[in-house]
Design a protein around this motif. Structure first.
Motif, PDB file in Angstrom:
ATOM      1  N   LEU A   3       0.830  -1.207   0.000  1.00  0.00           N
ATOM      2  CA  LEU A   3       0.000   0.000   0.000  1.00  0.00           C
ATOM      3  C   LEU A   3       0.863   1.256   0.000  1.00  0.00           C
ATOM      4  N   LEU A   9      -6.671   3.957   0.572  1.00  0.00           N
ATOM      5  CA  LEU A   9      -6.262   2.616   0.110  1.00  0.00           C
ATOM      6  C   LEU A   9      -6.601   1.529   1.114  1.00  0.00           C
ATOM      7  N   LEU A  13      -5.980   7.324  -3.218  1.00  0.00           N
ATOM      8  CA  LEU A  13      -4.696   7.085  -2.549  1.00  0.00           C
ATOM      9  C   LEU A  13      -4.820   7.296  -1.045  1.00  0.00           C
ATOM     10  N   ILE A  29       2.143   1.773  -3.540  1.00  0.00           N
ATOM     11  CA  ILE A  29       1.091   2.335  -4.382  1.00  0.00           C
ATOM     12  C   ILE A  29       0.905   3.819  -4.065  1.00  0.00           C
ATOM     13  N   SER A  30       0.925   4.121  -2.771  1.00  0.00           N
ATOM     14  CA  SER A  30       0.775   5.518  -2.354  1.00  0.00           C
ATOM     15  C   SER A  30       1.899   6.381  -2.908  1.00  0.00           C
ATOM     16  N   LEU A  70      -8.924  -0.923  -1.038  1.00  0.00           N
ATOM     17  CA  LEU A  70      -8.056  -1.824  -1.796  1.00  0.00           C
ATOM     18  C   LEU A  70      -7.476  -2.960  -0.956  1.00  0.00           C
ATOM     19  N   ARG A  71      -7.203  -2.708   0.335  1.00  0.00           N
ATOM     20  CA  ARG A  71      -6.485  -3.710   1.123  1.00  0.00           C
ATOM     21  C   ARG A  71      -7.137  -5.091   1.109  1.00  0.00           C
ATOM     22  N   LEU A  87      -1.434   5.392  -8.616  1.00  0.00           N
ATOM     23  CA  LEU A  87      -2.383   4.342  -8.980  1.00  0.00           C
ATOM     24  C   LEU A  87      -2.020   3.649 -10.279  1.00  0.00           C
TER      25      LEU A  87
END
Length: 830
Positions: A636, A682, A679, A639-640, A686-687, A644
């Motif tokens: 994560l 997340l 963002l 990604i941050s 998303l997790r 994205l």
């Protein structure tokens, strides 16, 4: 003494201190305040046999004042009048006036906060505003407030903002005393370009001896410049009967006395002095002052992390003080070796030392006093918060303060030495290793300017300086080192050895331990090799050496001198540090850390265990496997950081996100799916969908559409399909996809013939948003863009029809498009 101007105001001063606790005396040069004031209070009833302490900033002035006052009483110094300074003291059981230098007053207050046998504390030449003078006054004021209401305080100066000081002392009375001075004519005589300082000073001396009567006083920055000017004068044709006398703090007492005393009849005296002759001293016979406009002062050096002597221009106030030396006994002349224009650019006054120096030593003294917040004490200028916090952090790192900010036993031992905390910590650690002789020389070297000049100065290796110092001690060979600095370093190292009670003649043994000793003083500047001369310092910064330095090959060094003016620090002085000694002698400072991190090279999450010294990883193992939770956190964070774009955005997922963005524009209570919002959230959306994944390849399997849909409940999903449809069925029966690239204006690109019979523009988004129609030709080229279809049919269609009919004659172009049959072919089916 009866002729001194100070005698006129002493009765008023006595009356003030009889009934109040403090006073301020502003006395012009020549008034006799330094030697005339203290004896006047010896027999005051409130003294009751107690002592007078007078803080005198300079050693020479302190000794001279004590000797002069003793002589006026017909005594030797050490009887009624005495002095106390570092490594030199002359006091006896009968001493009532003690002249002390800076640091000594602080030590006396720390050992006896009530100053039980003292009746009056005098701060002379307070305008110099040294750190120790400000600290001494703050501690004395608190002692007076808490422990000794009967203690008197007198602030004396020739140039001072009396009202500010009066306010600090609770509204104390200010007494002004005129001086006994004569007019002084000033000449500005800037030297020729590229002329060395000693050459311009010697030329000015020869001019003065020719043009003016009496003796000459020359102000030079330090001992080195005095010696060079002395040699320059020796090589010139001085008038017969001229004697040259140096005058600086470390000069033997007999030579200092000769410089201050009146010239022998038939002789003319040229005194080459540092700024110690600026105040508190009267040099007999001086009628001419030559001022080079420079002074040597101790300021905090970011290079060494400790106070260091440096040469700076004088202030206008200091220049006026120096000029006044020519008018103490008769009218005089002052030659200033700079221009009138340069004079206008000089600072009005010297910056108080507390505002520009390292405050680690001040923080240590306050901790020893029992104060953790300097705001608890009265200050003329409070210590700046950021440098003070840095000083406290350093003391914690050196073990002088505990986690709560209280002083430790080690901190008390450091304070007792009186040296800068970095040096004090190094000296104490070295003593336990039997390396005191080497550490004392290192500490002395770091407090002085570099021994080497020219090509020899290009080497960053501090060991070469130590070797040069030891060679000079053995044989007198300077080996390219500056003789004046060598002498200063040797004096200071002997003083430090005496304080550590080590044998002064003991010679350092193993020079390979220089790096280890430096690491005690600079635990924040241990450097780990990065390559190409670059090092990562334990404090977290980067620094590099000049090209070709042998030390650049060392795995570990200690940077004793760093030039921080550039983006990356440049290492000026350093020494090699063996890794084994770092691990052994700094074991208490090593920390173990388990870190889960992103390995860019493999594009995966890994775990490692590291042994750290500050920011340096000394040992590292990478055999551990991170847990699923740790892996998810790192993914994560990647990604941050990367954005994205590292996720698998296929066409359908992009359209879903665009439709959701459209609904958010229509109704703000819908989820925000902008880059920033996604963002930021997340963890929530998303997790749950990256469980079990460990690298970039795994991230390409993330079901993004499912993750985005997870942000909607069942009702919102139904609304999304209805109000932000993927397609719209047009009159021809075709299902045409909507383009949501601009969330505020969805686009429907459709051939014109397929819209025959459609009166109004289709609307979506709860009927609030008309779609933007891109009406296309049979070749699917845009012919018209409109969000008002009814208006298009009424007016613009007929113009478009003419053009289309000419270009596509086989196609169907009715006169009444609202009654015509829509088609997705060339013509409607029969």
């Amino acid at each position: 003494m009866k002729q001194l101007p100070i005698m006129q105001v002493l009765p008023d001063l006595k009356k003030i201190l009889e009934s109040s606790k403090a006073a301020v005396l502003i006395a012009e040069p020549g008034a006799g305040k330094t030697t005339g004031t203290p004896p006047a209070f010896l027999d005051e009833p409130w003294m009751d046999g107690k002592t007078i302490l007078m803080l005198e900033p300079r050693r020479l002035a302190a000794r001279s004042a004590a000797v002069y006052m003793a002589a006026c009483l017909g005594e030797q110094v050490g009887q009624t009048v005495g002095y106390r300074m570092r490594m030199d003291s002359k006091v006896g059981k009968q001493t009532r006036i003690v002249v002390v230098t800076e640091g000594v007053l602080t030590r006396m207050l720390q050992s006896d906060p009530s100053l039980g046998d003292v009746g009056l504390v005098i701060f002379d030449e307070f305008h110099e505003r040294s750190l120790h003078a400000d600290l001494g006054l703050a501690l004395t004021l608190e002692a007076q407030s808490v422990l000794r209401e009967d203690l008197r305080i007198l602030i004396m100066s020739a140039t001072l903002d009396g009202e500010r000081v009066s306010a600090l002392l609770g509204g104390a009375a200010v007494v002004d005393c005129p001086g006994r001075t004569y007019p002084v004519e000033t000449f500005y005589a800037p030297p020729q370009r590229d002329t060395q300082l000693e050459q311009s000073a010697a030329a000015a001396v020869l001019r003065a001896l020719t043009e003016q009567p009496g003796d000459v006083l020359v102000f030079l920055p330090g001992e080195r410049e005095i010696r060079r000017t002395e040699r320059e004068l020796e090589g010139s044709r001085l008038p017969a009967g001229t004697v040259v006398r140096p005058l600086y703090g470390q000069l033997p007492q007999a030579m200092q006395d000769a410089a201050v005393a009146a010239a022998v009849p038939g002789e003319r005296k040229v005194v080459l002095a540092t700024s110690i002759a600026e105040t508190s001293l009267t040099i007999e016979g001086v009628r001419t002052v030559i001022d080079t406009g420079l002074r040597r002062t101790q300021v905090f050096s970011p290079r060494t992390g400790m106070p260091r002597l440096t040469t700076v221009p004088v202030s206008k106030a200091s220049a006026d003080q120096r000029r006044g030396r020519a008018g103490r006994t008769a009218p005089g002349v002052c030659y200033r070796l700079w221009s009138r224009e340069e004079h206008t650019r000089l600072p009005d006054d010297n910056v108080p030392e507390i505002m520009e120096t390292d405050l680690a030593q001040l923080a240590l003294e306050l901790a020893l006093w029992g104060v953790r917040d300097p705001a608890a004490l009265p200050w003329l200028d409070a210590p700046p918060a950021a440098p003070y916090a840095q000083g406290v952090a350093l003391l914690c790192q050196l073990g002088a303060l505990d986690a709560g900010g209280a002083i430790t036993p080690h901190g008390r031992s450091m304070a007792a030495l009186g040296a800068h905390p970095r040096a004090a910590h190094m000296l104490l650690r070295a003593a336990t290793l039997g390396e005191a002789p080497l550490a004392c020389r290192l500490a002395a070297l770091l407090q002085e300017r570099d021994l080497f000049k020219g090509p020899a100065n290009q080497s960053s290796d501090l060991t070469l300086r130590v070797e040069a110092l030891l060679r000079n001690e053995r044989s007198g060979d300077t080996g390219g080192a500056d003789p004046a600095i060598l002498r200063a370093v040797q004096r200071e190292s002997r003083n430090l050895l005496a304080q550590l009670q080590a044998a002064p003649g003991e010679v350092p043994g193993d020079l390979s331990r220089i790096g280890l000793l430096l690491s005690f003083a600079y635990p924040d500047r241990v450097g780990q090799k990065r390559g190409d001369g670059a090092f990562l310092l334990s404090g977290g910064r980067g620094a590099a050496m000049r090209e070709g330095q042998p030390l650049a090959r060392s795995p570990y060094i200690v940077a004793a001198g760093v030039d921080d003016r550039a983006g990356q620090g440049r290492i000026i002085l350093a020494a090699d540090l063996p890794e084994a000694e770092l691990l052994k002698e700094h074991a208490d400072s090593l920390t173990e850390e388990r870190e889960v991190y992103w390995d860019k090279e493999s594009g995966s999450v890994k775990a490692r265990r590291r042994t750290l010294f500050g920011a340096l990883a000394l040992k590292e193992t990478t055999h551990e496997r991170p847990t699923a939770e740790e892996t998810e956190e790192v993914l994560l964070s990647v990604i941050s950081a990367e954005g994205l774009g590292v996720l698998p955005w296929d066409k359908g997922t992009i359209q879903l996100r665009q439709r959701m963005a459209f609904m958010h524009a229509v109704r703000t209570d819908w989820p925000d799916v902008s880059d920033e919002a996604l963002l930021h959230s997340l963890q929530e959306w998303l997790r749950p969908y990256i469980q079990g994944m460990r690298n970039l390849r795994d991230l390409q399997r993330v079901p993004l559409s499912k993750a985005l849909e997870g942000m909607l409940d069942w009702s919102n999903r139904q609304t999304l399909d209805k109000e932000a449809p993927t397609h719209i069925t047009v009159p021809s029966g075709s299902r045409i996809p909507l383009d949501y690239g601009n969330p505020g204006t969805p686009v429907l690109a459709v051939r014109l013939q397929e819209m025959f019979g459609q009166v109004d523009t289709p609307r979506i988004g709860l009927g609030k948003v008309p779609v933007l129609l891109h009406l296309l030709s049979p070749a699917r080229r845009p012919m018209q863009v409109t969000s008002d279809l009814a208006s298009f049919w009424k007016s613009t269609y007929f113009e478009v029809k003419k053009d289309l009919k000419g270009r596509y004659p086989k196609h169907y172009w009715p006169d009444d498009p609202l009654q015509a049959e829509p088609t997705n072919r060339t013509r409607p089916a029969k």
